[in-house]
Design a protein around this motif. Structure first.
Motif, PDB file in Angstrom:
ATOM      1  N   ASP A  57       0.778  -1.270  -0.123  1.00 39.73           N
ATOM      2  CA  ASP A  57      -0.045  -0.108   0.037  1.00 39.73           C
ATOM      3  C   ASP A  57       0.821   1.152  -0.130  1.00 39.73           C
ATOM      4  OD1 ASP A  57      -2.120  -1.359   0.136  1.00 39.73           O
ATOM      5  OD2 ASP A  57      -2.513  -1.638   2.282  1.00 39.73           O
ATOM      6  N   VAL A  58       1.908   1.276   0.839  1.00 35.27           N
ATOM      7  CA  VAL A  58       2.925   2.558   0.767  1.00 35.27           C
ATOM      8  C   VAL A  58       3.481   2.620  -0.590  1.00 35.27           C
ATOM      9  CG1 VAL A  58       4.790   3.307   1.894  1.00 35.27           C
ATOM     10  CG2 VAL A  58       3.193   2.096   3.171  1.00 35.27           C
ATOM     11  N   LEU A  59       4.044   1.519  -1.375  1.00 36.74           N
ATOM     12  CA  LEU A  59       4.652   1.668  -2.305  1.00 36.74           C
ATOM     13  C   LEU A  59       4.008   2.077  -3.525  1.00 36.74           C
ATOM     14  CD1 LEU A  59       7.333  -1.447  -2.037  1.00 36.74           C
ATOM     15  CD2 LEU A  59       7.662   0.775  -1.659  1.00 36.74           C
ATOM     16  N   LEU A  60       2.636   1.544  -3.453  1.00 37.26           N
ATOM     17  CA  LEU A  60       1.749   2.029  -4.649  1.00 37.26           C
ATOM     18  C   LEU A  60       0.775   3.418  -4.391  1.00 37.26           C
ATOM     19  CD1 LEU A  60       0.337  -1.515  -5.573  1.00 37.26           C
ATOM     20  CD2 LEU A  60       1.983  -0.187  -6.712  1.00 37.26           C
ATOM     21  N   TRP A  61       1.374   3.887  -3.038  1.00 35.15           N
ATOM     22  CA  TRP A  61       0.721   5.343  -2.776  1.00 35.15           C
ATOM     23  C   TRP A  61      -0.809   5.149  -2.512  1.00 35.15           C
ATOM     24  CZ3 TRP A  61       3.422   9.918  -2.039  1.00 35.15           C
ATOM     25  CH2 TRP A  61       4.589   9.856  -2.299  1.00 35.15           C
ATOM     26  N   VAL A 186      17.359   4.284  -4.192  1.00 39.59           N
ATOM     27  CA  VAL A 186      16.653   3.284  -4.226  1.00 39.59           C
ATOM     28  C   VAL A 186      15.121   3.206  -3.918  1.00 39.59           C
ATOM     29  CG1 VAL A 186      16.069   0.826  -3.159  1.00 39.59           C
ATOM     30  CG2 VAL A 186      18.573   1.575  -4.111  1.00 39.59           C
ATOM     31  N   VAL A 187      15.015   4.277  -2.646  1.00 35.10           N
ATOM     32  CA  VAL A 187      13.904   4.581  -2.008  1.00 35.10           C
ATOM     33  C   VAL A 187      12.863   5.275  -3.180  1.00 35.10           C
ATOM     34  CG1 VAL A 187      12.743   6.090  -0.467  1.00 35.10           C
ATOM     35  CG2 VAL A 187      14.727   4.625   0.444  1.00 35.10           C
ATOM     36  N   LEU A 188      13.550   6.337  -3.817  1.00 39.71           N
ATOM     37  CA  LEU A 188      12.844   6.841  -4.909  1.00 39.71           C
ATOM     38  C   LEU A 188      12.400   5.708  -5.907  1.00 39.71           C
ATOM     39  CD1 LEU A 188      14.599  10.140  -5.259  1.00 39.71           C
ATOM     40  CD2 LEU A 188      12.866   9.882  -4.254  1.00 39.71           C
ATOM     41  N   VAL A 193       8.608   3.398  -9.711  1.00 36.01           N
ATOM     42  CA  VAL A 193       8.571   2.427 -10.399  1.00 36.01           C
ATOM     43  C   VAL A 193       7.334   1.564 -10.516  1.00 36.01           C
ATOM     44  CG1 VAL A 193       9.600   0.342 -11.585  1.00 36.01           C
ATOM     45  CG2 VAL A 193      10.873   2.448 -11.011  1.00 36.01           C
ATOM     46  N   PRO A 194       6.857   0.838  -9.016  1.00 34.67           N
ATOM     47  CA  PRO A 194       5.525  -0.001  -9.181  1.00 34.67           C
ATOM     48  C   PRO A 194       4.410   0.881  -9.405  1.00 34.67           C
ATOM     49  CG  PRO A 194       7.222  -0.024  -7.166  1.00 34.67           C
ATOM     50  CD  PRO A 194       7.798   1.015  -8.138  1.00 34.67           C
ATOM     51  N   LYS A 199       0.107   1.574 -13.534  1.00 34.60           N
ATOM     52  CA  LYS A 199      -0.647   2.333 -14.523  1.00 34.60           C
ATOM     53  C   LYS A 199      -0.462   2.033 -15.856  1.00 34.60           C
ATOM     54  CE  LYS A 199      -1.432   7.170 -15.313  1.00 34.60           C
ATOM     55  NZ  LYS A 199      -1.250   8.636 -14.787  1.00 34.60           N
ATOM     56  N   TYR A 200       0.697   1.646 -16.238  1.00 29.55           N
ATOM     57  CA  TYR A 200       0.784   1.274 -17.548  1.00 29.55           C
ATOM     58  C   TYR A 200       1.410  -0.212 -17.735  1.00 29.55           C
ATOM     59  CZ  TYR A 200       1.094   6.485 -17.867  1.00 29.55           C
ATOM     60  OH  TYR A 200       0.793   7.580 -17.607  1.00 29.55           O
TER      61      TYR A 200
END
Length: 241
Positions: A57-61, A186-188, A193-194, A199-200
């Protein structure tokens, strides 16, 4: 004398499905994607590939506050260490000095202003959390050691080439930037990227399918001309009880 022919009963017409039923069925069984090359495997979502929990959930905002806090905190640390050139030990010491001084003065000042002292919760690492982290690290380390052993025995040429290329790329990246800057990058990447792939996803998978087909074609040529001529260690027969 035969009577008039009996009319056949009309076929029962099923009642029309309500919009609620359609929505429920669509949510329960997602639409099957067209067959092809998929980076995450067949019918595997990005959220599930990232673990499907709070981390995903955090990585996918999906948890925007936590995601923004992680990226913002990492940016602040990068600015402090890279731009301001703060040292880690100095930063930790100064933060503790300020925090302890404020809490100490606040706790003593409550006696004179007739207010309750600050409620500081007791923070402890539970035994279950420590055991789970240790078990997870143990499983990952054993998996990495098993992979290195398999490569060292010369059983899998593809894994050997993949690890060598990955280590070479890592060494080149290490020469270009320091560890802290690399961790910030790496954090950015993990927070951009995920969500972009989610989305695409179809466009990326189409491009990856073409690239995968071309790589397989080039690998067959390389295997026929070079790799097949390299002597390999014979696989050991497993002992049967």
């Amino acid at each position: 004398m035969a009577g008039p022919a009996e009319e056949a009963p009309a076929a029962a017409v099923p009642p029309p499905a309500s919009p609620r039923d359609d929505v429920t069925e669509e949510a329960a069984s997602p639409a099957a994607r067209p067959r092809g090359f998929w980076l995450l495997g067949e019918d595997k979502s990005v959220h599930r590939a990232l673990g499907g929990g709070k981390t995903a959930d955090v990585l996918l905002w999906k948890d925007k506050k936590t995601s923004a806090a992680v990226v913002g905190g990492a940016t602040i640390l990068w600015v402090l260490f890279e731009v301001v050139e703060y040292h880690l030990l100095t930063l930790v010491s100064h933060v503790l000095i300020v925090a302890l001084t404020i809490l100490f003065l606040w706790s003593n000042a409550t006696v004179f202003i007739n207010k309750s002292p600050p409620d500081i919760p007791e923070v402890q690492i539970s035994e279950d959390l420590a055991v789970n982290v240790a078990l997870r690290l143990r499983a990952d380390i054993n998996k990495a050691l098993g992979l290195l052993r398999e490569i060292s025995l010369g059983h899998d040429l593809m894994k050997f080439l993949g690890v060598i290329i990955a280590l070479w790329i890592l060494s080149e990246v290490g020469e270009l930037c320091e560890l802290l800057r690399l961790m910030y990058i790496v954090v950015l990447i993990l927070h951009t990227v995920p969500i972009l792939y989610h989305k695409y996803q179809d466009q990326v998978d189409d491009f990856a399918a073409k690239a995968h087909a071309e790589l397989c074609k080039q690998y067959k040529v390389l295997d026929a001309k070079v790799l097949s001529k390299i002597p390999r260690a014979p696989p050991k027969d497993k002992k049967q009880n």
